[in-house]
Enzyme design. Structure first.
Site, short mmCIF file in Angstrom:
data_model
loop_
_atom_site.label_atom_id
_atom_site.label_comp_id
_atom_site.label_asym_id
_atom_site.label_seq_id
_atom_site.Cartn_x
_atom_site.Cartn_y
_atom_site.Cartn_z
N ASN A 465 0.82 -1.21 0.00
CA ASN A 465 0.00 0.00 0.00
C ASN A 465 0.85 1.26 0.00
O ASN A 465 0.62 2.20 -0.78
CB ASN A 465 -0.93 0.00 1.22
CG ASN A 465 -2.01 -1.05 1.12
OD1 ASN A 465 -2.43 -1.39 0.01
ND2 ASN A 465 -2.46 -1.57 2.24
N ARG A 496 10.40 -11.32 -3.15
CA ARG A 496 10.87 -12.39 -4.02
C ARG A 496 11.36 -11.92 -5.39
O ARG A 496 12.22 -12.55 -5.99
CB ARG A 496 9.74 -13.42 -4.24
CG ARG A 496 9.27 -14.11 -2.97
CD ARG A 496 8.11 -15.06 -3.24
NE ARG A 496 7.00 -14.39 -3.91
CZ ARG A 496 6.10 -13.63 -3.29
NH1 ARG A 496 6.19 -13.44 -1.98
NH2 ARG A 496 5.12 -13.07 -3.96
N LYS A 671 8.30 1.95 18.29
CA LYS A 671 8.25 3.40 18.15
C LYS A 671 8.86 4.09 19.37
O LYS A 671 9.57 5.10 19.24
CB LYS A 671 6.81 3.85 17.94
CG LYS A 671 6.22 3.38 16.61
CD LYS A 671 4.75 3.78 16.48
CE LYS A 671 4.19 3.34 15.13
NZ LYS A 671 2.77 3.69 14.97
N GLY A 790 -2.13 5.35 7.59
CA GLY A 790 -2.68 5.57 6.25
C GLY A 790 -1.59 5.66 5.22
O GLY A 790 -0.52 6.24 5.46
#
Length: 823
Positions: A465, A496, A671, A790
């Protein structure tokens, strides 16, 4: 066995898998240099590659001095021989040990015993080439043994065992015989690095021959052509070919590529890096020559090949501080005819019919040869040497069609130009000046001729994404970005398959092209190839969540690549790996940008660094660090099943591929570690208190099984929601660390109940919030908030990192003008 008994598959396997590397004498000057070359061979040469070597340091000059001293009275030759023996055996004792050391010392002693018999007149060695050949033989033996000591399969080859040549001023190679002998030696031993002597060959009568000036570079391309190799890498003390000589000109840039015709013209005009004979054996359709620095392996290199340059462009401004004019009287017809037979091509020649004179211009280095040749002709007054001239030239494809050509002529109009000429092939414009060269003139000419944009090649790993969103964003903004540097995406890879194109991949329909053009690859093997990319700088954009990629960050840095990372695995790695990454990054002076690892596109790391660089001290950072968990908890209300929200977050791409990374708080811990390390804290996994939302019985099962049983989360989560509501609060997943005055750090990640009116309880779903207390922001904290998840905001953060990198590279380019002399 003959090569006819080697199958075509065996021959092709050698051609496809074997490359050739060459190291000159200065690259092998002492024990430290040998170790450096051994490391380069181990890391950058393939398991079956061939390495051509010159004699170590000044060994060839030492041998010539002994040869010249032998007829002289006194002990000079013997003393020089003792010094040479001490030098060679000193290398062996410093670099080797045990049986290997004893074996090479014994061979060395046998060699020097023969030398002493020759000095004493007890052994006849008729050809100096036989004596000169020892220098290369000693280098090949020693480097091979050093590699063996380090655990590498290696052996040495005396080129005289395969390279047959007819004696001549430039020996004529017997190609088919030499190819057959070499293939028979190499083909059966896949996985062995062979070290081959340069500079020497075997004559038709069994005598030793030398291949002349720059014989080792020529040997390397010759060996490559015999094997039909795709690439020969010539390792020197310089990072390829520059736009001008950096010893004379400031603000030069290295050239990613040169076409064959450009490189040959540059060599003909006296380049200190290239020699014309190097190109003689090359199959221009197949082979590429890479000129690369052995001192700073990660630096830019120049690839010479058939790159089909169609655009007119000047690439190199070159000069010679002294050239010699030969004035020839045309009335002497016999002399003119003999000059036409001269094998040495002049830099420039012209005829002045009105004066009945011809002029030939040669490099100063050829003067002794030319003088001797002319004396043998008895030219007398028919030819005159004229000194005090210099040469400047610009080399490039179809140079006359460029604006640089006009600029060159205009800038030279103020100089004393004896002759201005465009060479016949149109690849250079040459001016012969009646003056000595001044570095101020060279710098002014160079600055007028060139205004290079530096180039950056981008390899994107991860085409999910975020990768898809960033590639589209880059395509939209490419024209604006390219005003700063020539930035091209040269590769797109998933776990791959890889689509690699050094000319830049076309992004309009990249997904379809990837399916059609991508090939299987191994990232560790790709690291051998990437430094060959014809770009000033290279960056890997890591958009994966792969630990295997993060573990290769040290190798990426060591191979000269910068990194932009949305992958949190490196920044939150175990302390030992993290320190190794940082150490290698700083050693190789690479950039590592990772703002999207915390806060997606929010400028969090930039704000933290700005505060610290301004002198502030950060005391604590807390808040909701996960856009995924923010979205989940802001939507988690009475009557809503928590499991259904997790499934929806996964489908929308908000969560990690395995939602347990978020629910177990592992992603939050990463984080927190990244932020803490960003401000210099020594924090590791075991130092953080963590409250996981994943029940023990669901933690280690396969992902598919977890998603089928995810409803088991609903009951405990609903109970948590009800418990918080009793006090008018809501559950939120928070992370924080605090630094005490004694620099002790406390850190935790877990559920806290927040009053319903608090800002932490009323975020927009998916929003992150970071509450930062510092010495300056002690009464009222600095708050940074915004979308924390997002694909589009994360892609924007990656783009911001790319812009930051371009700015850093622009500054670095202005500072970097160092130069090392040629090997």
């Amino acid at each position: 066995m003959t090569t006819t008994q080697l199958t075509e598959e065996q021959k092709q396997a050698v051609a496809d898998s074997v490359q050739v590397h060459k190291f000159g004498g200065s690259s092998l000057a002492d024990a430290f240099c040998y170790r450096r070359v051994a490391r380069i061979v181990t890391e950058y040469a393939g398991a079956s590659d061939l390495v051509v070597v010159s004699a170590a340091g000044d060994t060839t000059n030492r041998i010539l001095a002994i040869i010249n001293a032998k007829p002289q009275p006194g002990d000079t030759a013997s003393i020089l021989l003792d010094q040479l023996e001490n030098f060679q055996q000193g290398l062996i004792t410093e670099l080797l040990s045990g049986d290997l050391q004893q074996q090479l010392l014994q061979q060395s002693q046998q060699d020097f015993t023969r030398w002493r018999r020759w000095l004493a007149g007890d052994e006849d060695i008729a050809h100096n080439a036989e004596l000169l050949s020892y220098g290369e033989l000693w280098s090949a033996r020693l480097l091979s043994a050093l590699l063996q000591k380090q655990g590498t399969r290696a052996d040495h080859i005396d080129a005289r065992d395969f390279l047959l040549a007819a004696d001549a001023p430039e020996p004529v190679i017997q190609v088919e015989h030499s190819r057959e002998k070499l293939l028979l030696r190499v083909a059966p031993h896949s996985g062995t690095r062979f070290i081959v002597t340069g500079f020497i060959a075997r004559g038709l009568n069994g005598e030793s021959l030398t291949l002349g000036r720059n014989g080792s570079d020529y040997s390397a391309t010759l060996v490559g052509s015999l094997l039909d190799a795709r690439q020969v890498t010539i390792w020197k003390d310089v990072a390829g070919v520059y736009s001008a000589d950096p010893r004379k000109v400031e603000r030069v840039v290295s050239l990613p590529t040169l076409d064959w015709t450009e490189a040959e013209e540059l060599a003909r005009l006296g380049s200190p890096v290239l020699h014309p004979r190097t190109f003689q054996p090359v199959d221009r359709q197949r082979m590429v020559i890479s000129v690369r620095s052995s001192l700073k392996v990660e630096n830019q290199q120049t690839r010479i090949g058939q790159f089909q340059n169609t655009q007119p462009r000047g690439k190199v401004f070159t000069s010679l501080s002294e050239v010699v004019l030969f004035k020839v009287e045309l009335q002497d017809k016999a002399l003119v005819k003999r000059l036409d037979e001269l094998e040495l091509e002049p830099l420039v020649s012209w005829t002045e019919p009105e004066n009945h004179q011809q002029y030939l211009v040669f490099h100063q280095n050829h003067l002794d040869y030319l003088t001797g040749w002319l004396d043998s002709l008895g030219a007398g007054d028919a030819i005159t040497q004229i000194r005090g001239y210099s040469m400047v030239a610009i080399v490039g494809n179809r140079i006359q069609e460029t604006d640089q050509f006009s600029t060159f002529k205009l800038q030279l109009s103020e100089q004393k130009v004896r002759r201005f000429a465009l060479t016949q092939n149109g690849d250079s414009a040459v001016a012969i000046l009646e003056q000595k060269l001044d570095n101020r003139l060279l710098n002014r000419l160079h600055s007028q001729l060139f205004n290079y944009r530096r180039s950056l090649g981008v390899l994107v790993i991860g085409r999910g994404n975020i990768g898809t969103a960033w590639l589209e964003l880059f395509r939209q903004q490419r024209d604006r970005i390219n005003q700063v540097m020539d930035v091209r995406v040269i590769g797109i890879a998933n776990s791959r398959r890889l689509w690699l194109d050094y000319n830049g991949v076309e992004l309009t329909q990249w997904a379809d092209d990837f399916d059609r053009l991508a090939r299987p690859y191994v990232l560790t093997e790709l690291l051998r190839e990437l430094p060959n990319a014809p770009y000033d700088e290279l960056v890997v954009i890591d958009l994966t969540d792969a630990k295997q990629v993060a573990q290769l960050y040290p190798s990426l840095f060591a191979n000269g690549l910068h990194i932009i990372s949305a992958n949190k695995r490196a920044g939150s790695a175990d302390e030992a790996l993290y320190r190794e990454i940082r150490t290698i990054q700083h050693e190789y002076e690479r950039e590592w940008l990772y703002n999207t690892t915390v806060g997606a596109g929010l400028p969090l790391n930039y704000a933290i660094n700005d505060l610290r660089n301004s002198g502030d001290e950060i005391r604590s950072i807390s808040g909701i660090f996960s856009g995924t968990m923010s979205w989940l908890f802001e939507n988690f209300t009475k009557g809503v099943a928590f499991s259904s929200l997790v499934q929806e977050a996964k489908e929308r791409g908000y969560s990690e591929p395995d939602p347990r990374e978020d629910l177990s708080c592992q992603d939050l811990v990463r984080k927190l570690l990244i932020l803490a390390r960003e401000i210099g804290l020594n924090l590791d996994w075991q130092d953080i208190q963590v409250q996981s939302l994943v029940p023990e019985n669901l933690r280690d099962i396969p992902l598919n099984d977890f998603m089928q049983r995810i409803s088991e989360l609903d009951e405990p989560m609903a109970a948590m929601l009800d418990e918080a509501a009793k006090d008018g609060k809501v559950p939120r997943l928070l992370a924080s660390f605090t630094v005490s005055d004694e620099q002790r750090v406390t850190a935790q990640v877990g559920i806290e109940y927040i009053p319903e009116g608090d800002m932490l309880a009323n975020l927009i779903p998916g929003e992150n919030i970071f509450v930062i207390y510092t010495d300056w922001y002690s009464e009222m904290p600095l708050v940074i908030s915004g979308p924390g998840a997002g694909k589009h905001v994360t892609a924007g953060g990656v783009q911001s990192d790319l812009n930051q990198l371009l700015g850093k590279l622009a500054v670095g380019a202005q500072r970097s003008h160092s130069f090392c002399p040629n090997a």
